[in-house]
Scaffold this active site. Structure first.
Site: not given
Length: 292
Positions: A18, A161, A165
């Site tokens: 990305l 994670y 996030k």
């Protein structure tokens, strides 16, 4: 003329996936790009690609998880281009494990790279932009964070994670509320795309189609939104979490207060079963945790 002419943007973790797609797309739209990645050769390869196409970019491999490293990244951008107008916090890692088996090191490392990494560089830039405002300059700056569907809904095997996030999504809301006075917007992405972090669990599902049809999970599909968010065109938008997948774009609605029962007195523990069951029945059904 691109929509990011005269804008200089830091992208972390931009040596591939990305981040690389964002860097190339921003350069096409006129931005000067600071390509940050701990893999120096990967960052330099992206810079070479951008420069070969006529764009402006520099490579940087300083550590996003320390204030010293963050300061060095910002300084590199200012030295190269005169100023920095935004950051795309993209760098990340995974250390997947079921919660009961997760080690302290696996937890700490993921929180450090994602959550602390987002803090260090944004905090450094905000102080720089705040000083500019205090000196009488007009600032039109951008913080673009990276959350995840795992941060919004949770994901089996990714408690570290998901926590990082989810924290980033909440951080974005606070940044937007606090920093608007300085001309700074803060938004977040929850992208679904093919990257090194998705190769394991989602490799088969996200692979590039062999028949030449639309590549739904190509990282390049997320880049147009990032370019727009970095541009002056997005100055009126802050505090949003955008979900992006293929050609689909949405804004996550997030947590909000649901139905209320007010007894006007202290509850007796034994009477709460019926009350809670009623509140659950009246509340919108949440999206399921991924993997359940």
């Amino acid at each position: 003329m691109g929509i990011c002419n005269n804008r200089n943007i830091i992208i972390t973790g931009a040596g591939g996936g990305l981040g690389r797609a964002y860097a190339i797309a921003l350069a096409v739209e006129g931005a000067g790009v600071i390509v940050n990645d701990i893999r120096r050769e990967a960052a330099e390869a992206v810079v070479a690609e951008i420069r070969a196409a006529g764009g402006k970019a520099i490579a940087n491999s300083d550590d996003i998880t320390s204030m010293t490293g963050a300061a060095a990244i910002v300084k590199a951008g200012i030295d190269a281009f005169g100023d920095v107008h935004g950051v795309v916090n993209n760098a990340g890692i995974v250390r997947d494990r079921m919660f009961a088996s997760m080690s302290e090191e696996e937890w700490d490392l993921v929180i450090k790279v994602h959550l602390k990494g987002h803090f260090c560089i944004a905090n450094t830039l905000v102080k720089h932009w705040r000083d500019q405002v205090k000196a009488g300059a007009k600032v039109d700056a951008r913080i673009i964070n990276t959350s995840s569907g795992a941060g919004l809904q949770g994901n089996i095997g990714q408690s570290n994670y998901s926590a990082a996030k989810g924290g980033i999504a909440s951080l974005t809301l606070v940044q937007a509320a606090e920093l608007g006075r300085y001309g700074i917007t803060a938004n977040a992405l929850a992208p679904a795309a093919r990257t090194s972090m998705t190769e394991g669990p989602f490799g088969a599902m996200m692979k590039k189609p062999e028949d030449g049809s639309f590549d739904h999970y190509a990282p390049e599909n997320v880049a147009p939104l990032v370019v727009w968010l970095c541009s002056p065109l997005s100055a009126h938008v802050s505090g949003k979490v955008f979900e992006v997948e293929g050609g689909k774009l949405s804004i996550a609605t997030g947590w909000k207060t649901g139905p209320i029962r007010d007894k006007k007195a202290r509850w007796n523990p034994a009477e709460l079963t019926d009350v809670v069951d009623t509140l659950i029945a009246e509340s919108p059904k949440p999206q399921k945790v991924y993997g359940t």
